[in-house]
Design a protein around this motif. Structure first.
Motif, mmCIF file in Angstrom:
data_model
loop_
_atom_site.group_PDB
_atom_site.id
_atom_site.type_symbol
_atom_site.label_atom_id
_atom_site.label_comp_id
_atom_site.label_asym_id
_atom_site.label_seq_id
_atom_site.Cartn_x
_atom_site.Cartn_y
_atom_site.Cartn_z
ATOM 1 N N CYS A 74 50.768 -48.017 94.385
ATOM 2 C CA CYS A 74 51.974 -47.539 94.104
ATOM 3 C C CYS A 74 52.331 -46.181 94.678
ATOM 4 O O CYS A 74 53.256 -45.573 94.723
ATOM 5 N N PHE A 75 51.198 -45.406 94.812
ATOM 6 C CA PHE A 75 51.116 -43.880 95.189
ATOM 7 C C PHE A 75 50.516 -43.421 96.490
ATOM 8 O O PHE A 75 50.928 -42.209 97.022
ATOM 9 N N LEU A 76 49.757 -44.295 96.908
ATOM 10 C CA LEU A 76 49.002 -43.996 98.088
ATOM 11 C C LEU A 76 49.329 -45.058 99.210
ATOM 12 O O LEU A 76 49.254 -46.116 98.852
ATOM 13 N N GLU A 77 49.088 -44.693 100.392
ATOM 14 C CA GLU A 77 49.303 -45.908 101.606
ATOM 15 C C GLU A 77 47.792 -46.401 101.571
ATOM 16 O O GLU A 77 46.686 -45.692 101.194
ATOM 17 N N GLY A 78 47.576 -47.509 102.303
ATOM 18 C CA GLY A 78 46.313 -48.181 102.726
ATOM 19 C C GLY A 78 45.117 -47.511 102.900
ATOM 20 O O GLY A 78 44.141 -47.533 102.235
ATOM 21 N N PHE A 79 45.263 -46.977 104.005
ATOM 22 C CA PHE A 79 44.154 -46.202 104.557
ATOM 23 C C PHE A 79 43.730 -45.099 103.595
ATOM 24 O O PHE A 79 42.371 -44.952 103.491
ATOM 25 N N SER A 80 44.703 -44.319 102.922
ATOM 26 C CA SER A 80 44.166 -43.216 102.082
ATOM 27 C C SER A 80 43.468 -44.215 100.802
ATOM 28 O O SER A 80 42.746 -43.385 100.365
ATOM 29 N N ILE A 81 43.913 -45.227 100.353
ATOM 30 C CA ILE A 81 43.179 -45.737 99.325
ATOM 31 C C ILE A 81 41.699 -46.168 99.494
ATOM 32 O O ILE A 81 41.022 -45.959 98.950
ATOM 33 N N ILE A 82 41.639 -46.548 100.842
ATOM 34 C CA ILE A 82 40.213 -46.924 101.207
ATOM 35 C C ILE A 82 39.295 -45.824 101.393
ATOM 36 O O ILE A 82 38.142 -45.517 100.683
ATOM 37 N N VAL A 83 39.735 -44.687 102.010
ATOM 38 C CA VAL A 83 38.886 -43.533 102.321
ATOM 39 C C VAL A 83 38.810 -42.654 101.063
ATOM 40 O O VAL A 83 37.749 -41.992 100.982
ATOM 41 N N THR A 84 39.627 -42.724 100.065
ATOM 42 C CA THR A 84 39.391 -41.598 98.830
ATOM 43 C C THR A 84 38.555 -42.498 97.907
ATOM 44 O O THR A 84 37.752 -41.911 96.959
ATOM 45 N N THR A 85 38.412 -43.610 98.053
ATOM 46 C CA THR A 85 37.916 -44.621 96.834
ATOM 47 C C THR A 85 36.374 -45.088 97.073
ATOM 48 O O THR A 85 35.446 -45.350 96.365
ATOM 49 N N LEU A 86 36.300 -45.389 98.491
ATOM 50 C CA LEU A 86 35.075 -46.145 99.245
ATOM 51 C C LEU A 86 33.905 -45.429 98.702
ATOM 52 O O LEU A 86 32.813 -46.082 98.217
ATOM 53 N N PRO A 87 33.791 -44.425 98.913
ATOM 54 C CA PRO A 87 32.534 -43.363 98.772
ATOM 55 C C PRO A 87 31.906 -43.561 97.144
ATOM 56 O O PRO A 87 30.771 -43.703 97.094
ATOM 57 N N VAL A 88 32.707 -43.705 96.349
ATOM 58 C CA VAL A 88 32.574 -43.934 95.005
ATOM 59 C C VAL A 88 32.349 -45.343 94.544
ATOM 60 O O VAL A 88 31.396 -45.970 94.046
ATOM 61 N N VAL A 89 33.261 -46.118 95.049
ATOM 62 C CA VAL A 89 33.250 -47.708 94.740
ATOM 63 C C VAL A 89 32.147 -48.408 95.264
ATOM 64 O O VAL A 89 31.626 -49.528 94.643
ATOM 65 N N LEU A 90 31.978 -48.392 96.516
ATOM 66 C CA LEU A 90 31.201 -49.136 97.221
ATOM 67 C C LEU A 90 29.605 -49.372 96.556
ATOM 68 O O LEU A 90 29.112 -50.467 96.461
ATOM 69 N N PRO A 91 28.979 -48.265 96.252
ATOM 70 C CA PRO A 91 27.784 -48.590 95.471
ATOM 71 C C PRO A 91 27.911 -49.210 94.305
ATOM 72 O O PRO A 91 27.011 -49.834 93.765
ATOM 73 N N LEU A 92 28.979 -49.030 93.563
ATOM 74 C CA LEU A 92 29.164 -49.959 92.418
ATOM 75 C C LEU A 92 29.053 -51.187 92.549
ATOM 76 O O LEU A 92 28.751 -52.102 91.726
ATOM 77 N N VAL A 93 29.829 -51.809 93.516
ATOM 78 C CA VAL A 93 30.280 -53.066 93.680
ATOM 79 C C VAL A 93 28.721 -53.430 94.454
ATOM 80 O O VAL A 93 28.360 -54.641 93.830
ATOM 81 N N VAL A 94 28.006 -52.971 95.162
ATOM 82 C CA VAL A 94 26.786 -53.533 95.870
ATOM 83 C C VAL A 94 25.743 -53.581 94.688
ATOM 84 O O VAL A 94 25.208 -54.761 94.519
ATOM 85 N N ALA A 95 25.803 -52.696 93.786
ATOM 86 C CA ALA A 95 24.969 -52.722 92.361
ATOM 87 C C ALA A 95 25.119 -53.882 91.728
ATOM 88 O O ALA A 95 24.348 -54.320 90.826
ATOM 89 N N ALA A 96 26.371 -54.302 91.644
ATOM 90 C CA ALA A 96 26.966 -55.447 91.077
ATOM 91 C C ALA A 96 26.635 -56.991 91.613
ATOM 92 O O ALA A 96 26.912 -58.117 91.131
ATOM 93 N N GLY A 97 26.092 -56.847 92.686
ATOM 94 C CA GLY A 97 25.545 -57.978 93.501
ATOM 95 C C GLY A 97 26.621 -58.455 94.453
ATOM 96 O O GLY A 97 26.335 -59.825 95.087
ATOM 97 N N PHE A 98 27.756 -57.559 94.818
ATOM 98 C CA PHE A 98 28.741 -58.344 95.900
ATOM 99 C C PHE A 98 28.316 -57.920 97.350
ATOM 100 O O PHE A 98 27.842 -56.790 97.423
ATOM 101 N N ASP A 99 28.394 -58.479 98.208
ATOM 102 C CA ASP A 99 28.192 -58.287 99.485
ATOM 103 C C ASP A 99 29.111 -57.233 100.275
ATOM 104 O O ASP A 99 30.238 -57.572 99.859
ATOM 105 N N PRO A 100 28.630 -56.265 100.809
ATOM 106 C CA PRO A 100 29.497 -55.291 101.434
ATOM 107 C C PRO A 100 30.740 -55.917 102.312
ATOM 108 O O PRO A 100 31.810 -55.548 102.317
ATOM 109 N N VAL A 101 30.218 -57.050 103.012
ATOM 110 C CA VAL A 101 31.040 -57.594 103.828
ATOM 111 C C VAL A 101 32.421 -58.311 102.988
ATOM 112 O O VAL A 101 33.669 -58.185 103.388
ATOM 113 N N TRP A 102 31.968 -58.971 102.044
ATOM 114 C CA TRP A 102 32.927 -59.437 100.992
ATOM 115 C C TRP A 102 33.996 -58.643 100.509
ATOM 116 O O TRP A 102 34.980 -58.796 100.526
ATOM 117 N N PHE A 103 33.148 -57.411 99.948
ATOM 118 C CA PHE A 103 34.032 -56.405 99.390
ATOM 119 C C PHE A 103 34.747 -55.745 100.437
ATOM 120 O O PHE A 103 36.177 -55.280 100.238
#
Length: 434
Positions: free
Chosen positions: A336-365
């Motif tokens: 609601c506040f950011l466009e799509g590219f901004s959402i990815i680049v601002t959150t990916l460095p923090v979120v990706l390690p959490l998702v991978v640690a939870a067992g999800f494939d990076p391609v799926w994510f």
């Protein structure tokens, strides 16, 4: 560590709220945090990362796909899509309302952009549907929803950015998005059929009867799709056949788009100037965003922010599905506040390690994130697709949001379905590249 995390969040959103460019906001936030909480030599770090990012071979594909999209945007390709697909769409409940989904799905396979898909298809199909007397609400809503497929059906600029930032194979991401993209398009079409069955007045009375056009005429109409099929073979065909890398396929696509534009009379000196200037501006903007995300992500890692947040999430003892559900809610709010590219680049460095640690494939994510970015395209107040349709129709944003809501709900349910059945994403990449 909590102070570092809060400082980063406040800096990023404070700079964005002040109107700063996204890329510069990420660079400034990361640099200030590094200077406040560490002895990292920021003055040497930024030039090194700039060199590393802008010499990444995988990133060559991005400006080429942008250039191809700009070329196609200025051709009359939408007319060919409409004339080639309309005879077949007339066989389904909802008749020509399916044109939005069919045309957007096909154009998505050659453009890589959601906004370009919605605008190119909308200029022809929306005008024609409203002229014929189709319901404006479902005509506009289906265009907004189907236009988002420009990011999911490969080639996709969002997937390229994710692949570079997450160090994932772009070819695997493209393959992972193909089946979900087709399934989502089919679900959109199913909703149109259900809606028109329940509300037959959505289709003008003169077109509710089954289209009795001879089969030979329908087959002959497919000839109008020849330029589109040619471009799809140039880009996707060369990649999936193993003849070209994503970057090489993008270069082939640019040449093919130039040939199509020249053949259809869409190129002159003024058009070429506009194409080049627009492509350069968009590429530069995305390059700055990617650089900012790389700097912020690496500084986050140096400061230990991802590890700290992973420990916080682990302490909550969330199940894998609950984590995805929480992330979906967070991304819907951010959309609601950011466009799509901004959402990815601002959150990916923090979120990706959490998702991978939870067992999800990076391609799926990656595919999960792409669909989330699609949702941001149709959520107010910054939904780009809503603005495009508003420019085509003059309708207020509130009305466009209302008619687009069913497609947003479909996408939310669909992404949760992918969490339950991840093989819908992972099966094709495994088949092609394992």
């Amino acid at each position: 560590m909590l102070a570092i995390s809060l400082t980063l969040v406040l800096l990023i959103f404070g700079l964005l709220a002040a109107g700063q460019w996204v890329g510069l906001a990420l660079i400034i936030a990361g640099s200030v945090s590094a200077m406040l909480f560490s002895a990292i030599p920021v003055d040497r770090l930024i030039p090194q990362y700039a060199y590393n990012v802008f010499t990444t071979s995988e990133l060559i594909a991005l400006p080429l796909y942008i250039l191809m999209g700009e070329i196609l945007f200025r051709t009359r390709l939408s007319q060919a899509l409409f004339s080639g697909l309309a005879p077949w769409a007339g066989l389904l409940p909802g008749r020509l309302l399916h044109m939005n989904v069919l045309a957007c799905s096909i154009f998505a396979a050659i453009s890589g952009s959601s906004a370009a898909t919605a605008q190119v298809v909308g200029k022809m199909s929306l005008t024609e549907l409203l002229r014929r007397g189709y319901s404006p609400s479902i005509a506009m809503g289906s265009l907004a929803g189907a236009g988002t497929l420009g990011f999911l059906i490969p080639p996709s600029t969002v997937m390229i950015i994710y692949g570079v930032l997450a160090n994932q194979s772009i070819l695997r991401l493209f393959a992972g998005g193909l089946i979900p993209g087709i399934l989502l398009a089919l679900i959109f079409m199913s909703w149109i059929m259900i809606h028109c069955t329940l509300k037959p007045e959505s289709v003008p009375e003169s077109e509710r009867a089954l289209d009795n056009q001879p089969l030979r005429d329908r087959i002959a109409a497919l000839a109008d799709l020849a330029p589109v099929v040619f471009l799809i073979l140039c880009v996707l065909g060369s990649m999936y056949a193993g003849l070209a890398t994503p970057s090489e396929a993008a270069a082939i696509g640019v040449v093919g788009a130039l040939l199509v534009a020249w053949k259809r009379g869409g190129l002159d000196r003024a058009a070429i100037y506009e194409i080049l200037m627009s492509a350069v501006q968009t590429s530069a903007m995305m390059g700055l965003i990617i650089l900012g995300a790389t700097i912020l992500g690496n500084i986050n890692s140096f400061l230990g922010v991802p590890t700290y947040l992973a420990e916080v999430v682990n302490a909550m003892e969330l199940s894998s599905f609950t984590l995805i559900l929480v992330l979906l809610v967070v991304y819907l709010i951010l959309g609601c506040f950011l466009e799509g590219f901004s959402i990815i680049v601002t959150t990916l460095p923090v979120v990706l390690p959490l998702v991978v640690a939870a067992g999800f494939d990076p391609v799926w994510f990656g595919i999960f994130l792409v669909i989330v970015v699609e949702m941001a395209q149709i959520t107010p107040p910054l939904g780009f697709n809503l603005f495009i349709i508003q420019s085509l129709t003059g309708k207020p944003l509130t009305e466009l949001t209302r008619v687009t809501l069913p497609y947003l709900v479909i996408m939310i349910v669909f992404v949760l379905l992918l969490a339950v059945f991840p093989d819908l994403v992972l099966w094709l990449p495994s088949l092609l590249y394992d």
